[in-house]
Design an enzyme around this catalytic site. Structure first.
Site, PDB file in Angstrom:
ATOM      1  N   GLY A   1       1.019  -1.282   0.192  1.00  0.00           N
ATOM      2  CA  GLY A   1      -0.120  -0.021   0.017  1.00  0.00           C
ATOM      3  C   GLY A   1       0.844   1.286  -0.154  1.00  0.00           C
ATOM      4  O   GLY A   1       1.971   1.231  -0.077  1.00  0.00           O
ATOM      5  N   TYR A   2       0.108   2.454   0.340  1.00  0.00           N
ATOM      6  CA  TYR A   2       0.805   3.561   0.185  1.00  0.00           C
ATOM      7  C   TYR A   2       1.142   4.052  -1.322  1.00  0.00           C
ATOM      8  O   TYR A   2       2.216   4.085  -1.346  1.00  0.00           O
ATOM      9  CB  TYR A   2       1.811   3.970   1.305  1.00  0.00           C
ATOM     10  CG  TYR A   2       1.823   5.390   1.938  1.00  0.00           C
ATOM     11  CD1 TYR A   2       0.899   6.002   2.492  1.00  0.00           C
ATOM     12  CD2 TYR A   2       2.864   6.228   1.342  1.00  0.00           C
ATOM     13  CE1 TYR A   2       0.674   7.183   2.813  1.00  0.00           C
ATOM     14  CE2 TYR A   2       2.885   7.662   1.932  1.00  0.00           C
ATOM     15  CZ  TYR A   2       1.886   7.987   2.642  1.00  0.00           C
ATOM     16  OH  TYR A   2       1.863   9.337   3.142  1.00  0.00           O
TER      17      TYR A   2
ATOM     18  N   HIS B   1       3.789   1.576  -7.895  1.00  0.00           N
ATOM     19  CA  HIS B   1       2.705   0.788  -7.841  1.00  0.00           C
ATOM     20  C   HIS B   1       1.686   0.938  -9.058  1.00  0.00           C
ATOM     21  O   HIS B   1       1.258   0.065  -9.668  1.00  0.00           O
ATOM     22  CB  HIS B   1       1.824   1.150  -6.676  1.00  0.00           C
ATOM     23  CG  HIS B   1       2.588   0.729  -5.241  1.00  0.00           C
ATOM     24  ND1 HIS B   1       3.089   1.912  -4.414  1.00  0.00           N
ATOM     25  CD2 HIS B   1       3.109  -0.363  -4.747  1.00  0.00           C
ATOM     26  CE1 HIS B   1       3.783   1.291  -3.366  1.00  0.00           C
ATOM     27  NE2 HIS B   1       3.791   0.168  -3.627  1.00  0.00           N
TER      28      HIS B   1
ATOM     29  N   GLN C   1      14.176  -8.969  -3.984  1.00  0.00           N
ATOM     30  CA  GLN C   1      13.031  -9.513  -3.635  1.00  0.00           C
ATOM     31  C   GLN C   1      12.831 -10.295  -4.977  1.00  0.00           C
ATOM     32  O   GLN C   1      12.146 -11.262  -5.008  1.00  0.00           O
ATOM     33  CB  GLN C   1      12.081  -8.614  -3.171  1.00  0.00           C
ATOM     34  CG  GLN C   1      10.744  -8.977  -3.482  1.00  0.00           C
ATOM     35  CD  GLN C   1       9.957  -7.825  -2.611  1.00  0.00           C
ATOM     36  OE1 GLN C   1       9.637  -7.858  -1.534  1.00  0.00           O
ATOM     37  NE2 GLN C   1       8.950  -7.122  -3.379  1.00  0.00           N
TER      38      GLN C   1
ATOM     39  N   SER D   1       9.528   5.054  -3.450  1.00  0.00           N
ATOM     40  CA  SER D   1       9.256   4.355  -2.609  1.00  0.00           C
ATOM     41  C   SER D   1       8.094   4.739  -1.634  1.00  0.00           C
ATOM     42  O   SER D   1       8.389   5.786  -1.412  1.00  0.00           O
ATOM     43  CB  SER D   1      10.751   3.885  -1.790  1.00  0.00           C
ATOM     44  OG  SER D   1      10.416   3.156  -0.479  1.00  0.00           O
ATOM     45  N   SER D   2       7.526   3.876  -0.803  1.00  0.00           N
ATOM     46  CA  SER D   2       6.668   4.295  -0.026  1.00  0.00           C
ATOM     47  C   SER D   2       7.304   5.132   1.111  1.00  0.00           C
ATOM     48  O   SER D   2       7.051   5.919   1.948  1.00  0.00           O
ATOM     49  CB  SER D   2       5.778   3.215   0.769  1.00  0.00           C
ATOM     50  OG  SER D   2       4.994   2.650  -0.538  1.00  0.00           O
TER      51      SER D   2
HETATM   52  O1  PAF Z   1       7.357  -5.338  -2.158  1.00  0.00           O
HETATM   53  C1  PAF Z   1       6.564  -5.226  -1.242  1.00  0.00           C
HETATM   54  O2  PAF Z   1       5.788  -4.451  -1.353  1.00  0.00           O
HETATM   55  C2  PAF Z   1       6.252  -6.480  -0.560  1.00  0.00           C
HETATM   56  O3  PAF Z   1       7.502  -6.960   0.011  1.00  0.00           O
HETATM   57  C3  PAF Z   1       5.274  -7.668  -0.991  1.00  0.00           C
HETATM   58  C4  PAF Z   1       5.838  -8.337  -2.187  1.00  0.00           C
HETATM   59  C5  PAF Z   1       4.008  -7.158  -1.305  1.00  0.00           C
HETATM   60  C6  PAF Z   1       5.290  -8.775  -0.014  1.00  0.00           C
HETATM   61  O4  PAF Z   1       4.735  -8.361   1.363  1.00  0.00           O
END
Ligand code: PAF
Length: 303
Positions: free
Chosen positions: A31-32, A37, A154, A186-187
């Site tokens: 979120g945020y 996003h 990630q 970035s949030s």
């Molecule tokens: O990148 C993120 O926002 C988080 O690490 C994710 C992939 C939603 C997992 O909680």
């Protein structure tokens, strides 16, 4: 768009979408929402018939002294962004709904790729990420799942988990989106004071400078890393956590800049922990670099 809070209801919506022959796209988030996003949502909207965005600030990926309770949240604003992006479902469960038995006793651990880089300072972080992403894959059953390249490690870890467990999901890596001055979206940028915000683009500037040395012929991995560290050394506000040059897919440590590599950096600036990276390709002496896209340009790219 429906806002769904319960796992059973989300499963039903996804099952009926699949029964209707629709391909389900998943955008997992905490979120945020910002332009990064939005670009993931747009990519899903462009490729899939039914788009599910999940919004869950996952406690298990935060360490004991990290920013779980301070993590920025604004559900009402996030709902508006998701509606505008043409999302079908925004799944926003409570912690109890996601983990009714308390923190999962079952963990998905990806070895090796989680060692070093962000894994060094955040030793439990990636297990939290892979475990919640595996749960979301299981609940939603997507054909594709979209992740930003800003969280480069990630993305590599989630790809490896998906491959190792034969999960029937295509993991799509989307461009890192930058502010006009180069700061990666970035949030957590919300934590920066005005003075810190003015300093923050130094991370990207240092990466760009290091790419220039590769273009000029530097092939020693340590020398390229040192170049970034030296450029940031006089920025006393930034506490550098790491600069690492690694294989782009395997994340293996390298001694030479050759083939496709990622140059990644992390540092603390005030209350924010900032990460950034560029991907460099050296093939037959030719150097190309993926520096990400400036906000706004990502929309042009998608169109
Ligand atoms: O990148 C993120 O926002 C988080 O690490 C994710 C992939 C939603 C997992 O909680």
């Amino acid at each position: 768009m429906k806002v769904v809070e319960h796992v059973a209801e989300l499963r039903e919506h996804c099952e009926s979408a699949r029964r209707a022959g629709h391909r389900v796209g998943l955008v997992p988030t905490m979120g945020y929402f910002h332009a990064g996003h939005r670009s993931l949502m747009r990519a899903a909207r462009a490729h899939d018939d039914f788009v599910v965005v999940t919004l869950f600030v996952n406690p298990t990926q935060f360490g004991p002294n990290e920013d779980l309770s301070a993590y920025p949240r604004d559900l009402a604003a996030d709902v508006s962004v998701a509606i505008e992006a043409g999302v079908d479902i925004l799944f926003a469960p409570s912690v109890d709904e996601m983990d009714p038995g308390g923190p999962p006793r079952t963990k998905v651990h990806v070895a090796e790729l989680t060692e070093g880089m962000c894994g060094a300072a955040r030793p439990t972080h990636f297990d939290g990420v892979t475990t919640v992403v595996a749960k979301l894959f299981s609940i939603v059953g997507p054909c594709r799942a979209y992740f930003g390249r800003k969280d480069y490690q990630q993305l590599a870890v989630v790809r490896r988990m998906t491959q190792d467990l034969n999960l029937p999901v295509e993991v799509v890596g989307c461009p890192l989106v930058r502010e006009p001055d180069g700061l990666a979206m970035s949030s957590r940028n919300a934590y920066l004071t005005a003075d810190e915000r003015a300093v923050a683009p130094a991370l990207f500037a240092a990466l760009v400078d290091a790419v220039a040395t590769v273009r000029a012929g530097e092939r020693d991995a340590r020398a390229v890393e040192r170049r970034v560290a030296d450029a940031l050394a006089h920025r006393r506000e930034i506490a550098l956590e790491y600069v690492e040059l690694r294989g782009a897919a395997s994340l293996e440590p390298l001694t030479r800049v050759d083939g496709e590599v990622v140059l990644a950096v992390a540092g603390r600036l005030g209350r924010a922990r900032l990460i950034d990276n560029v991907v460099i390709q050296v093939v037959d002496g030719r150097v190309d670099a993926d520096l990400g896209v400036e906000v706004g340009a990502d929309e042009v790219l998608d169109a």
